[in-house]
Design a protein around this motif. Structure first.
Motif, mmCIF file in Angstrom:
data_model
loop_
_atom_site.group_PDB
_atom_site.id
_atom_site.type_symbol
_atom_site.label_atom_id
_atom_site.label_comp_id
_atom_site.label_asym_id
_atom_site.label_seq_id
_atom_site.Cartn_x
_atom_site.Cartn_y
_atom_site.Cartn_z
ATOM 1 N N GLN A 24 4.702 8.018 7.602
ATOM 2 C CA GLN A 24 4.175 8.949 8.612
ATOM 3 C C GLN A 24 2.906 9.627 8.119
ATOM 4 O OE1 GLN A 24 7.525 11.490 9.344
ATOM 5 N NE2 GLN A 24 8.549 10.013 10.681
ATOM 6 N N TRP A 25 2.912 10.058 6.863
ATOM 7 C CA TRP A 25 1.721 10.697 6.309
ATOM 8 C C TRP A 25 0.540 9.726 6.267
ATOM 9 C CZ3 TRP A 25 4.724 13.157 1.681
ATOM 10 C CH2 TRP A 25 5.269 14.389 2.064
ATOM 11 N N ARG A 26 0.801 8.515 5.835
ATOM 12 C CA ARG A 26 -0.290 7.536 5.750
ATOM 13 C C ARG A 26 -0.846 7.201 7.133
ATOM 14 N NH1 ARG A 26 -1.348 6.153 0.866
ATOM 15 N NH2 ARG A 26 0.193 6.447 -0.773
ATOM 16 N N GLU A 27 0.037 7.075 8.121
ATOM 17 C CA GLU A 27 -0.418 6.849 9.493
ATOM 18 C C GLU A 27 -1.235 8.039 9.985
ATOM 19 O OE1 GLU A 27 2.933 5.913 11.996
ATOM 20 O OE2 GLU A 27 3.397 4.102 10.868
ATOM 21 N N ALA A 28 -0.777 9.236 9.680
ATOM 22 C CA ALA A 28 -1.507 10.436 10.091
ATOM 23 C C ALA A 28 -2.899 10.461 9.460
ATOM 24 C CB ALA A 28 -0.729 11.697 9.714
#
Length: 174
Positions: free
Chosen positions: A101-105
């Motif tokens: 999720q962080w990497r996508e964000a």
């Protein structure tokens, strides 16, 4: 003095994750003053070589202990639970989902404000995990659980480096 002593013993510090940085730095400076090769200039090349080995060893101990992640990994190793980050990358599913999720964000961030918000969130998670490492190592004496947290913190630190690089792009563009 024993060159093979653990870093804490070498520098005369309590073996704990919680560390007073000023005491660490003072112990390092005091030890460096004792072993600096210049102090042995009149004693010949052999004495200077030994002093150099000591100076290198003291510097290595200081570098390892001043970095919270390296210090935590070292304490785990001393407790017989090496972190083995290179060959033990198994992480709980929940943590891996959070990483994704962080990497996508980060990939989808539309501007500096979104990247800064992500940085704040990840930095908050890093602080919480460091607090957990403190509890696990200094209170619970649970090196196995601490090693798992250290591996997670390594992932988080790599992500924070990527976030910082992205933020630098915004600064360079302005």
């Amino acid at each position: 003095m024993n060159i093979d002593a653990d870093d804490f013993t070498l520098l005369g510090l309590e073996k704990a994750f919680t560390l007073d940085r000023a005491k660490l730095d003072a112990a390092w400076k005091a030890m460096q003053a004792q072993v600096h090769p210049d102090r042995f200039a009149a004693e010949g090349a052999a004495s200077q070589r030994v002093a150099m080995q000591w100076a290198v060893r003291v510097n290595e101990a200081h570098q390892r202990l001043k970095d919270p992640l390296k210090r935590a990994a070292y304490l785990c190793e001393l407790a017989g639970v090496p972190v083995q980050a290179q060959n033990n990358t198994a992480m709980p599913g929940e943590f891996l989902m959070q990483q994704m999720q962080w990497r996508e964000a980060l990939e989808e961030a539309a501007g500096q404000a979104q990247v800064e918000a992500l940085s704040d969130e990840v930095t908050g998670q890093r602080k919480a995990r460091l607090a957990r490492v403190t509890q696990l190592l200094d209170v619970d004496a649970n090196a196995a659980a601490a090693a798992q947290e250290v591996r997670a913190l390594m992932f988080i630190d790599r992500l924070l480096e990527e976030i910082d690089a992205r933020l630098e792009q915004y600064e360079d563009a302005s």
